[in-house]
Design a protein around this motif. Structure first.
Motif, short mmCIF file in Angstrom:
data_model
loop_
_atom_site.label_atom_id
_atom_site.label_comp_id
_atom_site.label_asym_id
_atom_site.label_seq_id
_atom_site.Cartn_x
_atom_site.Cartn_y
_atom_site.Cartn_z
N UNK A 197 0.82 -1.22 0.00
CA UNK A 197 0.00 0.00 0.00
C UNK A 197 0.86 1.27 0.00
N UNK A 198 1.78 1.45 0.95
CA UNK A 198 2.60 2.67 0.89
C UNK A 198 3.55 2.68 -0.31
N UNK A 199 3.97 1.51 -0.76
CA UNK A 199 4.86 1.44 -1.92
C UNK A 199 4.19 2.04 -3.15
N UNK A 200 2.95 1.65 -3.39
CA UNK A 200 2.21 2.17 -4.53
C UNK A 200 1.79 3.62 -4.32
N UNK A 201 1.40 3.97 -3.08
CA UNK A 201 0.98 5.34 -2.79
C UNK A 201 2.13 6.33 -3.01
N UNK A 202 3.27 6.06 -2.39
CA UNK A 202 4.41 6.98 -2.52
C UNK A 202 4.93 7.02 -3.95
N UNK A 203 4.92 5.89 -4.62
CA UNK A 203 5.36 5.87 -6.01
C UNK A 203 4.48 6.72 -6.90
N UNK A 204 3.18 6.55 -6.75
CA UNK A 204 2.23 7.32 -7.55
C UNK A 204 2.31 8.81 -7.20
N UNK A 205 2.37 9.11 -5.92
CA UNK A 205 2.45 10.51 -5.47
C UNK A 205 3.73 11.16 -5.99
N UNK A 206 4.84 10.46 -5.85
CA UNK A 206 6.12 11.01 -6.30
C UNK A 206 6.15 11.24 -7.80
N UNK A 207 5.56 10.33 -8.55
CA UNK A 207 5.54 10.47 -10.00
C UNK A 207 4.64 11.64 -10.42
N UNK A 208 3.45 11.73 -9.84
CA UNK A 208 2.51 12.77 -10.24
C UNK A 208 2.95 14.17 -9.81
N UNK A 209 3.59 14.26 -8.65
CA UNK A 209 4.05 15.58 -8.17
C UNK A 209 5.47 15.89 -8.61
N UNK A 210 6.08 14.93 -9.29
CA UNK A 210 7.46 15.07 -9.78
C UNK A 210 8.44 15.38 -8.66
N UNK A 211 8.29 14.65 -7.55
CA UNK A 211 9.18 14.78 -6.41
C UNK A 211 9.97 13.49 -6.27
N UNK A 212 11.26 13.64 -6.08
CA UNK A 212 12.10 12.44 -6.03
C UNK A 212 12.06 11.73 -4.68
N UNK A 213 11.75 12.44 -3.57
CA UNK A 213 11.75 11.79 -2.25
C UNK A 213 10.69 10.69 -2.13
N UNK A 256 9.22 9.08 -4.49
CA UNK A 256 9.55 8.05 -5.48
C UNK A 256 10.73 7.21 -5.00
N UNK A 257 11.69 7.84 -4.35
CA UNK A 257 12.83 7.12 -3.78
C UNK A 257 12.40 6.21 -2.64
N UNK A 258 11.46 6.70 -1.81
CA UNK A 258 10.93 5.87 -0.73
C UNK A 258 10.19 4.66 -1.30
N UNK A 259 9.43 4.87 -2.36
CA UNK A 259 8.75 3.77 -3.02
C UNK A 259 9.75 2.77 -3.58
N UNK A 260 10.85 3.27 -4.10
CA UNK A 260 11.90 2.39 -4.63
C UNK A 260 12.49 1.53 -3.51
N UNK A 261 12.72 2.15 -2.35
CA UNK A 261 13.25 1.40 -1.20
C UNK A 261 12.25 0.35 -0.73
N UNK A 262 10.96 0.70 -0.70
CA UNK A 262 9.93 -0.27 -0.31
C UNK A 262 9.82 -1.40 -1.34
N UNK A 263 10.08 -1.08 -2.60
CA UNK A 263 10.07 -2.11 -3.64
C UNK A 263 11.15 -3.15 -3.37
#
Length: 142
Positions: free
Chosen positions: A69-85, A87-94
């Protein structure tokens, strides 16, 4: 979506392919969870599944679902807002999700052919998603 203005034109850096993959991965994970849970129940009924190993297999599956759940949430949020933090957290959760998927592929008590197929597909989507995340982070930073 955030847009960068350069020379009078808007430049969108978020990845449509990555966003679509988040959606597909979310839908697939629901199927994966239910199929894996069903197979664990099946294996516990059909095979001599040691009681000491049933609880850890179920625990790993539920931890994996909670992590998704947080992996997909942070990934989607980071991609849509164009923020690397995010998206990086989502990468770590991946990476954590990959370890748990490898557990179901290699280390669980009984591994069926269906387990191999489900986990190979999940790991493939994680790999593709991770590559796109790295490319998106690189685009956001530059």
């Amino acid at each position: 979506m955030a847009a960068v203005r350069r020379g009078g034109t808007s430049l969108v850096l978020s990845s449509l392919l990555l966003q679509m993959l988040f959606y597909v991965n979310g839908v697939y994970y629901i199927f994966y969870f239910l199929a894996t849970l069903t197979m664990i129940v099946y294996k516990s009924q059909v095979f001599s599944y040691p009681d000491d190993f049933l609880a850890p297999d179920l625990l790993v599956l539920f931890i994996m679902a909670i992590l998704e759940v947080p992996r997909l949430y942070f990934g989607s949020k980071g991609n849509l807002t164009e923020e690397e933090a995010p998206l990086g957290l989502s990468l770590a959760l991946t990476l954590g999700s990959v370890v748990l998927a490898v557990y179901f592929l290699v280390w669980q008590t009984y591994v069926l052919r269906a387990d191999v197929i489900l986990n190979a597909l999940l790991l493939s989507t994680y790999g593709l998603e991770s590559g796109l995340k790295v490319m998106a982070i690189a685009a956001f930073v530059s």
